[in-house]
Design a protein around this motif. Structure first.
Motif, PDB file in Angstrom:
ATOM      1  N   GLY A   1       0.780  -1.240   0.000  1.00 18.25           N
ATOM      2  CA  GLY A   1       0.000   0.000   0.000  1.00 18.25           C
ATOM      3  C   GLY A   1       0.806   1.282   0.000  1.00 18.25           C
ATOM      4  N   VAL A   2       2.147   1.195   0.011  1.00 15.45           N
ATOM      5  CA  VAL A   2       2.913   2.439  -0.045  1.00 15.45           C
ATOM      6  C   VAL A   2       3.672   2.588  -1.369  1.00 15.45           C
ATOM      7  CG1 VAL A   2       3.134   2.563   2.455  1.00 15.45           C
ATOM      8  CG2 VAL A   2       4.961   1.525   1.096  1.00 15.45           C
ATOM      9  N   GLY A   3       3.420   1.675  -2.278  1.00 12.03           N
ATOM     10  CA  GLY A   3       3.953   1.844  -3.634  1.00 12.03           C
ATOM     11  C   GLY A   3       5.456   1.843  -3.718  1.00 12.03           C
ATOM     12  N   GLY A   4       6.104   1.054  -2.858  1.00  7.04           N
ATOM     13  CA  GLY A   4       7.551   0.924  -2.988  1.00  7.04           C
ATOM     14  C   GLY A   4       8.343   2.090  -2.448  1.00  7.04           C
ATOM     15  N   ASP A   5       7.705   2.955  -1.674  1.00  9.03           N
ATOM     16  CA  ASP A   5       8.430   4.109  -1.147  1.00  9.03           C
ATOM     17  C   ASP A   5       8.995   3.777   0.225  1.00  9.03           C
ATOM     18  OD1 ASP A   5       9.423   6.493  -0.338  1.00  9.03           O
ATOM     19  OD2 ASP A   5       7.511   7.567  -0.363  1.00  9.03           O
ATOM     20  N   LEU A   6      10.314   3.601   0.273  1.00 13.67           N
ATOM     21  CA  LEU A   6      11.022   3.262   1.516  1.00 13.67           C
ATOM     22  C   LEU A   6      10.714   4.238   2.635  1.00 13.67           C
ATOM     23  CD1 LEU A   6      13.528   1.710   2.847  1.00 13.67           C
ATOM     24  CD2 LEU A   6      14.926   3.591   1.982  1.00 13.67           C
ATOM     25  N   ARG A   7      10.467   5.472   2.274  1.00 14.37           N
ATOM     26  CA  ARG A   7      10.360   6.528   3.265  1.00 14.37           C
ATOM     27  C   ARG A   7       8.920   6.820   3.663  1.00 14.37           C
ATOM     28  NH1 ARG A   7      11.503   8.467   5.944  1.00 14.37           N
ATOM     29  NH2 ARG A   7      12.261  10.585   5.838  1.00 14.37           N
ATOM     30  N   SER A   8       8.093   5.815   3.531  1.00 18.29           N
ATOM     31  CA  SER A   8       6.686   6.003   3.859  1.00 18.29           C
ATOM     32  C   SER A   8       6.145   4.709   4.477  1.00 18.29           C
ATOM     33  CB  SER A   8       5.948   6.343   2.550  1.00 18.29           C
ATOM     34  OG  SER A   8       4.571   6.473   2.773  1.00 18.29           O
ATOM     35  N   SER A   9       5.455   4.826   5.577  1.00 18.80           N
ATOM     36  CA  SER A   9       4.891   3.643   6.248  1.00 18.80           C
ATOM     37  C   SER A   9       3.406   3.828   6.511  1.00 18.80           C
ATOM     38  CB  SER A   9       5.591   3.402   7.598  1.00 18.80           C
ATOM     39  OG  SER A   9       6.880   2.880   7.410  1.00 18.80           O
ATOM     40  N   ARG A  10       2.678   2.721   6.492  1.00 18.47           N
ATOM     41  CA  ARG A  10       1.283   2.742   6.931  1.00 18.47           C
ATOM     42  C   ARG A  10       1.196   2.256   8.378  1.00 18.47           C
ATOM     43  NH1 ARG A  10      -2.558   0.222   2.349  1.00 18.47           N
ATOM     44  NH2 ARG A  10      -4.108   1.208   3.668  1.00 18.47           N
ATOM     45  N   THR A  11       1.913   1.179   8.677  1.00 17.41           N
ATOM     46  CA  THR A  11       1.845   0.618  10.024  1.00 17.41           C
ATOM     47  C   THR A  11       2.477   1.583  11.016  1.00 17.41           C
ATOM     48  OG1 THR A  11       2.245  -1.377  11.277  1.00 17.41           O
ATOM     49  CG2 THR A  11       4.079  -0.550   9.995  1.00 17.41           C
ATOM     50  N   SER A  12       2.129   1.425  12.267  1.00 19.45           N
ATOM     51  CA  SER A  12       2.748   2.286  13.277  1.00 19.45           C
ATOM     52  C   SER A  12       2.987   1.489  14.551  1.00 19.45           C
ATOM     53  CB  SER A  12       1.841   3.476  13.587  1.00 19.45           C
ATOM     54  OG  SER A  12       0.691   3.032  14.268  1.00 19.45           O
ATOM     55  N   LEU A  13       3.851   2.015  15.382  1.00 17.97           N
ATOM     56  CA  LEU A  13       4.067   1.425  16.696  1.00 17.97           C
ATOM     57  C   LEU A  13       2.788   1.612  17.510  1.00 17.97           C
ATOM     58  CD1 LEU A  13       7.654   2.702  17.620  1.00 17.97           C
ATOM     59  CD2 LEU A  13       6.969   0.696  16.294  1.00 17.97           C
ATOM     60  N   LEU A  14       2.490   0.606  18.307  1.00 17.90           N
ATOM     61  CA  LEU A  14       1.319   0.700  19.191  1.00 17.90           C
ATOM     62  C   LEU A  14       1.755   0.316  20.600  1.00 17.90           C
ATOM     63  CD1 LEU A  14      -1.324  -1.086  16.927  1.00 17.90           C
ATOM     64  CD2 LEU A  14      -1.110   1.379  17.360  1.00 17.90           C
ATOM     65  N   ASP A  15       1.039   0.833  21.573  1.00 15.48           N
ATOM     66  CA  ASP A  15       1.371   0.453  22.939  1.00 15.48           C
ATOM     67  C   ASP A  15       1.004  -1.000  23.177  1.00 15.48           C
ATOM     68  OD1 ASP A  15       2.355   2.911  23.572  1.00 15.48           O
ATOM     69  OD2 ASP A  15       0.414   3.699  24.242  1.00 15.48           O
TER      70      ASP A  15
END
Lengths: 382, 382, 382, 382
Positions: free
Chosen positions: A124-138
């Motif tokens: 879902g980020v189209g191969g862009d290393l510098r972009s993330s969808r997932t995130s850290l969660l507690d």
């Protein structure tokens, strides 16, 4: 056709030869079955070459960029997949030792020769290393968790640890990323689909869904953008170029062998493609050597490369990835049916298949577009 | 887009800027009329850059290869013909100072800033530098004479001296050559045909028939094959590559300007060709820098380069001559009609015409064939 | 190396030969001085070839597409500028006879052999044929006026009439265009800047500001989008491809001559580039012939080509414009210094300079992007 | 992206669809195991397409060249190996029906749908079709024998008959060749080595040593040079080009699918490579169609093509073999990792591997050199 021999100490050349031999012995089987080159990785561990990039004080070999490039080249001549796994692992290891030297797991990672995979790609980020969808969660007990759908996780099933990128928090921008090193036992891995591909089959770069629970101190203490700019991009571009140069050199060597055989029966046989392939290899080596030299001062000082240096690294990636493919195709022309065969001493089939992966690793179009923007911005002329 | 700034001392950069400005001011007229760039050559004399390659102890600037390449690049950005004349002259001067340091005319040649042409081409030898038809003949009073039909004698009408190749004697093999430096007053020159050509028009490289009478001590005291291998080939290949890199850099600069102008009206305008042209330029610079470094030790020691180094120089010549043409064509695409125009700040017409000469200066096919033979001979694998 | 000889009636071949000879005699002077090829255009008038595309019932020669392509090719072999002027004029004339057959000026235009220029380019629309800024305005006595800044008006100073595009009215969209044919005496022309360019110098395609006052019945009675799709694009692409094929064929002929000369002294001389150049020429001819055949039915019926045919025409334009350049460069390699010369029977300098204009006439990138959209839209698979 | 639909009668399109489906169903397995596509060949037999080129009066389908090319294209879209086997077999069958129509085995060969392999390659002749080492020898009872070491005998183990070239007699020149059709039971076959290669794996083109004893009336009654010139070269070049065009068309179709998928999420996504790949495909189709048309009259009349037509066929072979490779590589770039995968609807891996065989089938360098000689000989200019 030699690369920069003399760059490695003789005893390292010997260790390298041991690994290369293991890699060569298994290469055909690794390729046929698209399986992990376990023999060669074991040899990397036994010789210590698996921690080549880690500083001596942390228990590594402390090799500099020129020596690392030499290792990449030499491994690639025998088994492209082994060389690429080694190159990727060095990149991840460098990120860790340079940007999180106090990491609690680092001593064990080096001592045990952990193989570190990266989970930077994401659906879902189209191969862009510098972009993330997932995130850290507690997570539980002050810890953190993350869940990520990686699209190509090289040697994901065989790694001992994973360098994973994610947004810093659930409300962060897609570009506000951190990297975290999680260990094998901290993750749940689910392979998605298979890895039955054209080349570099031994890298086993399938898609994986990864769930991890880990301590907050495992997050690298600098933004991922710094990690990427100062370490991940320069090291990966240089070592990939080393791998591709090694593949190209091996293709030229095989083509020269085939041409010599033919010249034996017809001494006047002209082989213009051989001169062309060899000249391209020399050009590639020159460009790679110049890039190593240009990057070294900033790299050794731990600084991010300038925009100009970044452009030079991108240009190198594009040139080396296209160059290896051109050279392998010239070699195929020279070797003819012997080159088309999957086996035999003048075969270039696997080299050619491996080479086809090079332009796809970070699309060349993306890199050239980035460079065009750099040029448009740099008004100063000199 | 800068080359290796910082390589020249600041005062030399200033002198270079003076010459470059003179060259730029006359460049269009020089090109239009296919005339000798007298203004720029005068400025080379006045600044001392005309003896850049001669050692300080002989009265020259004593510049090393990296600095010389830098000068070639910078001159080429303003006037390709001036840069090429300078590069050829440095080559001839280097042959003289390195292989005939006791030449009786050398002090005057350096002090007066003589411009030295070469008469190495010859009708009937098919472009082979290492083969002559003409030979030295006994002349009056213990002197020697020769008569030679040179096919392309760059700035032949405007030179102060000529480095001429010939067979050692009337009964010598075609490859048993010497070189001799004859002065303007020792020769009778007859121009054959005109020099109305596509590009590099200011080099005035017409065919000339030359008759000369001179003293035996004007013959360089080593065989021409040594002169060619140790000096003429390495210096000319490196400096030509410098000239072509300068042309390419200027083309990229102009293309960037045109792209910036367009981006001003349409900020989303993609210019993929600009990234491509710039990446090619960086690759060319890398390969050139690596070749300079590789050749320097042998060159400084006065040794002939190894077969491998020779192959690297040939590969550089091929890559740079093709690269400048590709880059100039990409720049034309980017600049469009403004680039197609012969004048204006986004014109690349003259650069493109000049660049078309590059693959013709010693045919690339000949060089690649030589390299193929080198590869076939070098059985050792590394 | 022949094109489709046999397509023209013998008497037409004779007339064509007359014009070609005139064009050849003046070509060097036309090129050197970037001046209009008046002699050749006079010969076109005298032979009637100037109205080749007009139907016989209107006084033209009534040639079909294959014959027209043949004429374009043959003219281009002798003078690229003459051929391109003829091709552009035929395009404009076809628009008139096909889309405004009752035009009051048409009989005179054909009878007198008027040369018709086009003013379709315009400052500020970025090279998009299908977009206008200027618009028709009401003039005196029920007439109309327009004022337009054309960026490249080929032979603008020497035309007898002008086909001008404009928005239908001051409040129309930029794409709501009409075309109008205005005569020389109805316009005021002001040349903007000069036409000192790399090649196709005789087309004199400077920028012009044009003011015109004319009758409402001079506006073509169908929307310009119909004129463009049904006539202007197909005719121009086919005839341009004819011109470029002619330039390419002449380059191959000259290269073959040079190779033959060399083979005379060295019968074993291999000329692989000649086979390559010739094969590319044959491929170009094949693609052009196939496109003519594919377009003919729709063209003869006055229908707009389908999307697929449009894509084929774009592909032809791209391939022919790149092909002629490749072939001319191969020919230069084969001819060497004789090819680099601006004159002489093995010169390819002017051909190469003319060829460099081909990729710029409607940018190839624009055409390929249009084709990509067509492919994305055509879901049907077969 | 369609080829020349409409060329085949609807009922033939239906039969073709049946075969294509069989070929598609087995293609992955055929490729993985490098095994003969028995299912598809059975379907070719059942539908009668196996005798497509044989005239109706002999029991074949009597298809003309355009229809045959269409079949080759459509088969190749589903399975390159099946298409290539079919194309080669048609070539051999055409040689038989056209040059030995009274052959005693012909009726059975057509009625039973024999698959005919060719044994034209031979160890020690360097890939020259028109040169043989082996020769016919006298056998028992007025019969003949031969023994030949074929280097690549496609589907040698699965053929029903073999068209074998040999010198006419033990004392004949290497170029004085005949062709003979021997049946499976007349030969002893010994496979030499395996067929584990990069692409076209289902053609099973291993080396074979063949010994045969046969009747003198099985020798084709015209010299092989006539068979080669009038039938084998034109038919094979056209049908191979058909196969490669089919592979290219399928690659473009898959690339368009991948691009459409991406455009779904990002409608502004530019895919310049798609326009480029599609344009190249159209060019290839145009050149192929033109070649079919040019060759048809001579072919239908049973005449040998002129030198010029031969050059056009060679140019087609070179262009199509290089074109399919370029297109497949562009498709890989567009499809990215989905293209790199060996399976899936956007996979282009097998197409790319198959395409790599194209430039090797009769070396392109050999064909271009032949064309260069033709050009040098044809002094007439038009």
């Amino acid at each position: 056709m030699t690369g920069a021999a003399g760059i490695l100490a003789p005893e390292l050349e010997d260790l390298l030869a041991v690994v290369a031999e293991q890699a060569a012995a298994a290469a055909a089987d690794v390729d046929r079955n698209a399986r992990f080159p376990a023999e060669a990785v074991r040899a990397l561990r036994e010789t210590g070459l698996i921690t080549a990039i880690a500083p001596r004080e942390l228990g590594g070999l402390g090799l500099g960029l020129p020596a690392l490039v030499r290792v990449a080249e030499q491994l690639a001549r025998r088994c492209g997949s082994t060389a690429m796994i080694w190159a990727m692992h060095q990149t991840q290891l460098a990120c860790l030792v340079r940007h999180h030297p106090r990491s609690a797991v680092l001593p064990e990672a080096v001592a045990e020769g952990w193989l570190i995979a990266s989970v930077t790609s994401e659906r879902g980020v189209g191969g862009d290393l510098r972009s993330s969808r997932t995130s850290l969660l507690d997570g539980a007990a002050g810890g953190l968790t993350l869940e990520k759908a990686g699209t190509t996780v090289s040697y994901g099933a065989d790694a001992d640890a994973y360098l994973v990128t994610a947004r810093r928090s659930a409300d962060a921008q897609s570009g506000s990323q951190v990297a975290v090193l999680v260990t094998r036992e901290q993750v749940e891995l689910e392979q998605q689909g298979s890895w039955d591909v054209l080349g570099m089959r031994g890298t086993c770069s399938a898609a994986f869904r990864l769930r991890a629970a880990f301590g907050a101190d495992q997050v690298l203490p600098v933004p991922f953008r710094t990690v990427a700019a100062a370490t991940m991009v320069p090291v990966s571009h240089l070592l990939w170029a080393g791998v591709w140069t090694g593949l190209a050199a091996e293709a030229v060597r095989r083509a020269a062998g085939a041409a010599r055989l033919r010249a034996g029966t017809d001494p006047a046989a002209e082989v213009p493609e051989l001169g062309r392939a060899h000249a391209k290899l020399l050009g590639l080596r020159g460009q790679l050597g110049a890039a190593v030299q240009a990057v070294e001062p900033a790299y050794e000082a731990g600084r991010e490369p300038t925009l100009g240096l970044g452009a030079q690294l991108n240009a190198l990636k594009v040139a080396a990835s296209e160059g290896v493919l051109e050279i392998a195709q010239l070699a195929l022309q020279i070797c003819g049916m012997a080159g088309f065969a999957e086996h035999g001493r003048h075969s270039v089939a696997r080299i050619l298949r491996d080479a086809h992966s090079a332009p796809l690793m970070i699309g060349n179009g993306r890199l050239l577009a980035a460079n065009a923007r750099t040029v448009l911005l740099s008004r100063g002329e000199r």
